[in-house]
Design a protein around this motif. Sequence first.
Motif, PDB file in Angstrom:
ATOM      1  N   THR A 133      50.574  32.401  40.798  1.00 43.29           N
ATOM      2  CA  THR A 133      51.880  31.749  40.736  1.00 43.29           C
ATOM      3  C   THR A 133      52.844  32.320  41.773  1.00 43.29           C
ATOM      4  O   THR A 133      52.586  33.351  42.391  1.00 43.29           O
TER       5      THR A 133
ATOM      6  N   GLU B 277      53.987  35.785  40.978  1.00 39.78           N
ATOM      7  CA  GLU B 277      52.929  36.768  41.241  1.00 39.78           C
ATOM      8  C   GLU B 277      52.823  37.069  42.733  1.00 39.78           C
ATOM      9  O   GLU B 277      52.730  38.227  43.143  1.00 39.78           O
TER      10      GLU B 277
ATOM     11  N   SER C  19      54.348  35.329  33.432  1.00 43.94           N
ATOM     12  CA  SER C  19      52.905  35.556  33.422  1.00 43.94           C
ATOM     13  C   SER C  19      52.522  36.438  32.237  1.00 43.94           C
ATOM     14  O   SER C  19      52.741  37.635  32.253  1.00 43.94           O
TER      15      SER C  19
ATOM     16  N   ALA D 135      46.612  36.101  28.380  1.00 44.39           N
ATOM     17  CA  ALA D 135      46.378  35.205  29.506  1.00 44.39           C
ATOM     18  C   ALA D 135      45.326  34.172  29.157  1.00 44.39           C
ATOM     19  O   ALA D 135      44.488  34.404  28.291  1.00 44.39           O
TER      20      ALA D 135
ATOM     21  N   ARG E 199      46.031  39.815  36.434  1.00 45.38           N
ATOM     22  CA  ARG E 199      47.407  40.202  36.108  1.00 45.38           C
ATOM     23  C   ARG E 199      47.485  41.660  35.684  1.00 45.38           C
ATOM     24  O   ARG E 199      48.430  42.373  36.013  1.00 45.38           O
TER      25      ARG E 199
END
Length: 637
Positions: A550, A553, A597, A602, A611
């Motif tokens: 993303t 991120e 996030s 997740a 992540r």
Amino acid sequence: MEKTIEKLLKQAIQQQMEIEPDIGELIHYSIEIPPTFDFGERSTNIAFKLAKILKKSPMKIAEELSNEINQNIDNKSLIVKTESVKGYINFFINFKPFFRQLYTRIKKEGEKYGENTDGNGKRIIVEHTSINPVKPLHIGNLRNALLGDCVARIYKRNGWEVEVQNLIDDFGRQVATLIWGILKGHHLEVVREIDDKYDVWLGKVYSHCNKILDEEDMWDEVDNVMIEMRHNPEMYRFMRNICQTCVDSNLETAWRFGVTYNYLVWESDISRSGIWEETLPLLEKSPFFHWEKEGPDAGCFVANLGVLDEFKDKKNPSKVFVRSNGIPTYVAHDVALQLWKFGLAKANLTSRSLMKQRNEAEELRDLWTSTDYVVSGEKDKKFGKTDRVCNVIGVEQNFLQEIVRYSLKLLSLENEFENSYHLSYKHVSAPHARFSGRTGNWLQERAWADAVFEDTYAVAFKAITKKRPDLDENPIKREKIVNSITSAAIRYWLIKFSKETEIKFRIEDATSLEGDTGPFLMYSTVRASKIMSKLPKIKSSSYHGTFKITKNEKNLILQLYRCPEIVRSSAESFQPLIIAKYAYDLASSFNRFYETSRVINAESTSLKHFRGSLVQIFLITMQNLLHILGIPIVDEM
RNA sequence: GGAUCCGUGGCUCAGCAUGGAUAGAGCGUCUGCCUUCGGAGCAGAAUGUCGUGGGUUCAAAUCCCUCCGGAUCCGCCA
């Protein structure tokens, strides 16, 4: 990443433009971070620069170069594509390999990520704090100490060996004033409150003495004390003991804020060391210094600064170094001291070890002091003899410090001249005046460092009682956390301004715990370590797989990547602020990532691993930055 | 008089070294977000002649000059 871009650009330019000259530097400085990452991860304005040389439109050049580069790369290279927009060339990177590289690097370097070896073991002296030993540190002195402390930490991480000195001026007029007052019994007129530290009480006595002296002019007596201090051993001992106790009290304050030193240099020890006797003949040999025979400066030893362009315009470009009574001036003394720091004056100084200090990062630092007596069997150690010197001194001494620096130039000490740095900063000011020890106005404003600490502590305590009622059960832990928050808040507040900015002392700003503050930085690491503690161990190979990265991120990854460059540039410019701003940006990026996030829940295993490893390297990087800023690291708050 | 530094939303400040796309933060104000890894957080809104006037440049908050306003320094004090 920058290197890859430079290489691609160079290649494309050579293929397209047929210009040979070394444009390496031009390319290097043309690469920048675009205003938003929507434009790509990096961009260059090189087409504008080339437009001048080639006499072609920048848009056209950008387009041609962009096309050329796009042909030279494929979707497996680090740069996946370029675009030309309005004369700019924007570069888009391949995030997965980029992240993999970065992750491997940060994991491998760990607490060394961000460091470099530029200093190559060279030595630097950072002198800071250096207040007269008659009073507590006020908030302005604390700014000085923190700037110096951060510069020391920054240089260490740039591969330098750092020696932190604190100059104790026990031979000055301020000490003589205080001693005069005590001999007269005026200290008995000042009540020492139950919670007054020794230095706070001394500071009250000192300003009380000044008040008396202003009312009835008895400065002659102070002058006599000054002479007595130099020649009467008993008087000297009496004075030094009082100063020593004051310094001990000042050190307590410094330690609360995580500030430690290597060496306390006492002015009286310096005077006795023969440093000036070594320096004078050096100056006498130089054609730019001479004993004046006539005029207002007759009988004085004078520096002829008028030969330098920098001083040409001065009304009086000569500066007295030795008075007609034979006593050297402050500037002369500072030149001698600077020579000593570079190892050019030997000085017969003896030192002894005082104690070991520990800072918030649990790092040990030996504290030594110059001394006038040696106990047999005690170890001695020599200080000074460094390659570079940084003196943290207020802006009002700019002119004098320039004289010191240029005196080295007049002595043809070009290298020492280049390596002398005066870290000049503006004052922390009360609403209507500057803080001064003489008037004692720090008292009314509660602007001495310990009071600011206490006031901030109170605010932090209130906050934690509200947020963490569970800690009522564990007051010791709570106290430790509140101390950390307090130190973080004040440290960050005093470094986040540029040196040229006069900080207005307002307790609401100093004690603020939200927004652009130290606790904000701490909080981001708390969030990260909470995630880490709930996450199973990450295997370094497991962040492959299909998932989208993303915007938040990507932003966090790009921020993490900048750390080494930031550490380097903050050393070059002696600006701790650069680290502080970067740390804030990094924490913000993390917080935005954190909102959007989910790590533990997740959507897929590979995403969770990706992540998780991002959080992991964030935590490493952020902790390294906090160490440089001297902000304590906690895993809950 | 000479020198240095500063002037950026209501407030407090980054950015200026090395000119470049839409001038960034925080506080305060307003609107949302807690059955969600800790809300000391996040998303969004409003608020700007970057002190003034000129110059250089394809391009100026950034470089040069003028003026205005503020700070500091210009001692045989430290």
